[in-house]
Motif scaffolding. Structure first.
Motif, PDB file in Angstrom:
ATOM      1  N   CYS A   4     -18.257  68.648  34.980  1.00 49.28           N
ATOM      2  CA  CYS A   4     -18.571  70.026  35.275  1.00 49.28           C
ATOM      3  C   CYS A   4     -17.453  70.558  36.379  1.00 49.28           C
ATOM      4  N   LEU A   5     -17.313  72.004  35.855  1.00 48.15           N
ATOM      5  CA  LEU A   5     -16.482  72.777  37.235  1.00 48.15           C
ATOM      6  C   LEU A   5     -17.289  73.008  38.103  1.00 48.15           C
ATOM      7  N   GLU A   6     -17.136  72.704  39.531  1.00 46.75           N
ATOM      8  CA  GLU A   6     -17.175  73.765  40.587  1.00 46.75           C
ATOM      9  C   GLU A   6     -16.413  73.541  41.672  1.00 46.75           C
ATOM     10  N   GLU A   7     -16.799  75.358  41.849  1.00 45.23           N
ATOM     11  CA  GLU A   7     -15.764  76.321  42.795  1.00 45.23           C
ATOM     12  C   GLU A   7     -15.587  75.174  44.278  1.00 45.23           C
ATOM     13  N   VAL A   8     -14.171  75.227  44.477  1.00 46.96           N
ATOM     14  CA  VAL A   8     -13.933  74.709  45.207  1.00 46.96           C
ATOM     15  C   VAL A   8     -14.037  75.031  46.697  1.00 46.96           C
ATOM     16  N   GLU A  60     -13.070  78.886  48.296  1.00 46.25           N
ATOM     17  CA  GLU A  60     -11.435  79.325  47.179  1.00 46.25           C
ATOM     18  C   GLU A  60     -12.776  80.345  45.471  1.00 46.25           C
ATOM     19  N   ASN A  61     -11.353  80.785  44.902  1.00 49.38           N
ATOM     20  CA  ASN A  61     -11.989  80.364  43.773  1.00 49.38           C
ATOM     21  C   ASN A  61     -11.549  79.883  42.223  1.00 49.38           C
ATOM     22  N   TYR A  62     -10.909  79.204  42.930  1.00 54.12           N
ATOM     23  CA  TYR A  62     -10.765  77.999  41.979  1.00 54.12           C
ATOM     24  C   TYR A  62     -11.574  76.068  41.182  1.00 54.12           C
ATOM     25  N   PRO A  63     -10.920  76.315  40.621  1.00 55.75           N
ATOM     26  CA  PRO A  63     -12.505  75.409  40.361  1.00 55.75           C
ATOM     27  C   PRO A  63     -11.761  73.070  40.830  1.00 55.75           C
ATOM     28  N   LEU A  64     -12.852  72.412  41.344  1.00 54.97           N
ATOM     29  CA  LEU A  64     -12.756  70.887  40.843  1.00 54.97           C
ATOM     30  C   LEU A  64     -13.628  70.391  39.549  1.00 54.97           C
ATOM     31  N   LEU A  65     -12.779  69.401  39.075  1.00 53.86           N
ATOM     32  CA  LEU A  65     -13.679  68.693  38.095  1.00 53.86           C
ATOM     33  C   LEU A  65     -14.470  67.718  38.920  1.00 53.86           C
ATOM     34  N   VAL A  66     -16.273  67.506  38.775  1.00 53.82           N
ATOM     35  CA  VAL A  66     -17.117  67.028  39.098  1.00 53.82           C
ATOM     36  C   VAL A  66     -17.732  66.024  38.068  1.00 53.82           C
ATOM     37  N   LYS A  67     -18.254  65.456  38.476  1.00 53.89           N
ATOM     38  CA  LYS A  67     -18.870  63.646  37.513  1.00 53.89           C
ATOM     39  C   LYS A  67     -20.128  64.061  37.307  1.00 53.89           C
ATOM     40  N   ARG A  68     -20.191  64.263  35.974  1.00 52.63           N
ATOM     41  CA  ARG A  68     -21.807  65.463  35.811  1.00 52.63           C
ATOM     42  C   ARG A  68     -22.323  64.981  34.005  1.00 52.63           C
ATOM     43  N   ASP A  69     -22.956  63.902  33.950  1.00 56.31           N
ATOM     44  CA  ASP A  69     -23.755  63.469  32.588  1.00 56.31           C
ATOM     45  C   ASP A  69     -24.225  64.374  31.789  1.00 56.31           C
ATOM     46  N   SER A  95     -21.436  77.146  40.010  1.00 58.35           N
ATOM     47  CA  SER A  95     -20.195  76.719  39.493  1.00 58.35           C
ATOM     48  C   SER A  95     -19.213  77.655  38.895  1.00 58.35           C
ATOM     49  N   TRP A  96     -18.699  77.328  38.462  1.00 59.87           N
ATOM     50  CA  TRP A  96     -16.805  77.703  38.356  1.00 59.87           C
ATOM     51  C   TRP A  96     -16.672  78.061  36.679  1.00 59.87           C
ATOM     52  N   SER A  97     -16.598  78.924  35.872  1.00 60.06           N
ATOM     53  CA  SER A  97     -15.329  79.294  34.821  1.00 60.06           C
ATOM     54  C   SER A  97     -14.534  79.637  34.418  1.00 60.06           C
ATOM     55  N   TYR A  98     -13.606  79.689  34.385  1.00 58.83           N
ATOM     56  CA  TYR A  98     -12.595  80.619  33.176  1.00 58.83           C
ATOM     57  C   TYR A  98     -13.140  82.273  33.020  1.00 58.83           C
ATOM     58  N   ASN A  99     -14.049  81.915  32.367  1.00 56.32           N
ATOM     59  CA  ASN A  99     -14.281  83.235  31.434  1.00 56.32           C
ATOM     60  C   ASN A  99     -14.641  84.820  33.021  1.00 56.32           C
ATOM     61  N   LYS A 100     -15.339  83.314  33.599  1.00 55.24           N
ATOM     62  CA  LYS A 100     -15.654  84.506  34.922  1.00 55.24           C
ATOM     63  C   LYS A 100     -14.394  84.711  35.723  1.00 55.24           C
TER      64      LYS A 100
END
Length: 152
Positions: free
Chosen positions: A42-46, A49-58, A118-123
């Motif tokens: 999933c993507l979460e906000e750093v 900051e207002n950019y994402p990092l990947l987080v392992k999430r089943d 959570s972070w999303s490109y659309n938001k």
């Protein structure tokens, strides 16, 4: 780099204008981006900051794009933009409409931490002042290949 390299992008680089500034590719078009997804992340906000990092999430999926890197110069500019202290290039399998594809992606290092939001490109694209952001990208990338490595 002897051949073109597929890169899975999931953050601000999905923005056509950001990618154009970062890579300096003169003939960049929307057809250079292919929809793709990365399973079990999933993507979460750093944090702060207002950019994402990947987080392992089943049972989660990150939607992004595959961008074909055409030169060593482009790859080096992308590494500079992503800051190798914060992200490292790794190989992962992503899904496309035509099946699985092995790609490089920028995976977060232990130097950055999640805000747990959570972070999303659309938001991001809705709340970000794009003109100001592009100016920041332009200023930051102007330091590429210099001794300086400014912070955002």
């Amino acid at each position: 780099m002897k051949h073109k390299v597929p890169l899975f992008i999931y953050g601000t680089l999905q923005d056509f204008d950001v990618m154009k500034l970062v890579t300096q590719r003169e003939t960049l078009s929307q057809s250079d981006f292919t929809d793709a997804s990365l399973n079990h992340f999933c993507l979460e906000e750093v944090k702060d900051e207002n950019y994402p990092l990947l987080v392992k999430r089943d049972h989660h999926i990150v939607m992004g794009k595959i961008f074909i890197v055409e030169s060593e110069q482009e790859l080096n500019r992308l590494k500079y933009f992503e800051d190798e202290q914060e992200y490292t290039l790794t190989e992962h399998i992503v899904e496309t409409k035509s099946g699985k594809k092995e790609c490089l992606l920028f995976f977060p290092t232990s130097n950055i931490e999640s805000s747990q939001k959570s972070w999303s490109y659309n938001k991001w694209s809705q709340v970000t002042n794009k003109v100001a952001f592009l100016e920041r990208v332009k200023n930051y990338m102007s330091q590429f290949n210099t001794e300086s490595h400014p912070k955002w």
